[in-house]
Design an enzyme around this catalytic site. Sequence first.
Site, mmCIF file in Angstrom:
data_model
loop_
_atom_site.group_PDB
_atom_site.id
_atom_site.type_symbol
_atom_site.label_atom_id
_atom_site.label_comp_id
_atom_site.label_asym_id
_atom_site.label_seq_id
_atom_site.Cartn_x
_atom_site.Cartn_y
_atom_site.Cartn_z
ATOM 1 N N LYS A 241 41.403 47.141 58.756
ATOM 2 C CA LYS A 241 42.266 45.983 59.006
ATOM 3 C C LYS A 241 42.098 44.941 57.905
ATOM 4 O O LYS A 241 43.044 44.276 57.505
ATOM 5 C CB LYS A 241 41.939 45.390 60.375
ATOM 6 C CG LYS A 241 42.443 46.214 61.537
ATOM 7 C CD LYS A 241 42.208 45.537 62.867
ATOM 8 C CE LYS A 241 40.799 45.642 63.323
ATOM 9 N NZ LYS A 241 40.609 45.198 64.721
ATOM 10 N N ARG A 242 40.866 44.811 57.416
ATOM 11 C CA ARG A 242 40.610 43.794 56.393
ATOM 12 C C ARG A 242 41.133 44.206 55.034
ATOM 13 O O ARG A 242 41.332 43.375 54.162
ATOM 14 C CB ARG A 242 39.108 43.513 56.319
ATOM 15 C CG ARG A 242 38.543 42.887 57.593
ATOM 16 C CD ARG A 242 37.070 42.563 57.450
ATOM 17 N NE ARG A 242 36.532 41.981 58.667
ATOM 18 C CZ ARG A 242 35.271 41.587 58.794
ATOM 19 N NH1 ARG A 242 34.430 41.728 57.786
ATOM 20 N NH2 ARG A 242 34.853 41.075 59.928
#
Length: 474
Positions: A241-242
């Site tokens: 996600k990052r």
Amino acid sequence: MTVTTRFAPSPTGYLHIGGARTALFCWLYARRHGGRFVLRIEDTDLERSTPEAINAILEGMSWLGLDYDEGPLYQTHRFDRYREVIDRMLEEGTAYRCYCSRERLDALRADQQARKEKPRYDGRCRDLTEPPADAEGEPVIRFRQPRAGHTVVDDQVKGKVVFDNAELDDLIIARADGSPTYNFVVVVDDMDMDITHVIRGDDHLNNSARQGNILRALGVEPPVYAHVPMILDESGKKLSKRAGAASVMEYRDAGYLPEAVINYLVRLGWAHGDQEVFGLDEMIEYFDIADINHSASSLNPSKLDWLNQHYMKTLPPAHVARHLAWHLGAMDIDPGADDGPDIERVVQAQAERSKTLVEMAENSRFFYREPEGYDEKSARKHLKGSDTVLAALVDALSALQDWHAEAIHQAVSGVAEEQELKMGKVAQPLRVAVSGGPVSPPIDITLELLGRETALARISKAREWALQRAESSA
């Protein structure tokens, strides 16, 4: 035993493609064995968890069609239960209070790293019977990890993985403020929810030894673990996600059908022979943890495009039409209310010519909205000097009693024959006239879908355009 799996995302962002694959594998395994699939929201990270992220996860699951038998269950609703288990562990001696200061722990870690040792707690408070004289503030609670022997995780994907207990830390299970930590709440949840199989990313493999030992300390046999290799992006880097992993809903927005995304996901790390296309019933019938690949998979956008076009062509037009309507709505077109053809017939006409629903919607705009202008290159090539052909087409098409593709085709062919032109020299000006560009379904089908009044009006307008250009260049 009822097979029970769980998908347990942390709501710190949207549902990305790696998480969706994990959810799919858990869902398929439960469905194949007639078991239960639990959705659990691991929201104990109070600073980073958001209601928006929870909604994004639920929306993504719903769009993919991954229904759950229980949930969503929220860890923040279970703090009383976690405190109850911690009190029990303190009483039984499987957990203890640690009074070490942050400064001491930082110094300990620095010394261990300087000696090239694996950083871990040295157990100073492990056997205390009362707080030390220099204790300040509230203590944390640590799990009393077994120090002798080994812990074996019989992973269904990785095989037997052996951990030396001497290398495992007495991990913190409750912070000084009383809030429980991830590795602890996961254990209590899996125990209370009767989870039998944990399928998750292999970045959690090391947690399995610690979590399994906590479960054993609570008198519970650990679930079956299956740690799935990560998904890599096109450049071979790990998705996260990052690191910008695509949200499931971004695939919807880009024009992919959920069936195509599900089929694409299941093949990222799992195979059944050489088969590429799977219906949902086939996935449920064939899916087995034993067939999950041991190595990482990489995204392949061209395969997703291929699958999406396959499903747009083979799924019932009514089903594809429901998804296409969403994309037309994003263009401020309501196919149910605006003048234009039945959307299912548009799907049938356009399916062979589109890889995504966005492309199909863009290519179908002219059915519901008159083009604001003509594609410059196409108009210069096909409309300029075509006023005679367009006039003949208006006459021939106006005379039709039957406005259907076969009759329209005969009329257009007749004009080509009368004008002594090849079919393309008639069909292309006609296509640009009614659609504004050089691409559409077969021209007879295009005109039938547009309807007599709309088609004739657009052809007449294009003829006027051609005449004006001819006069201005004279």
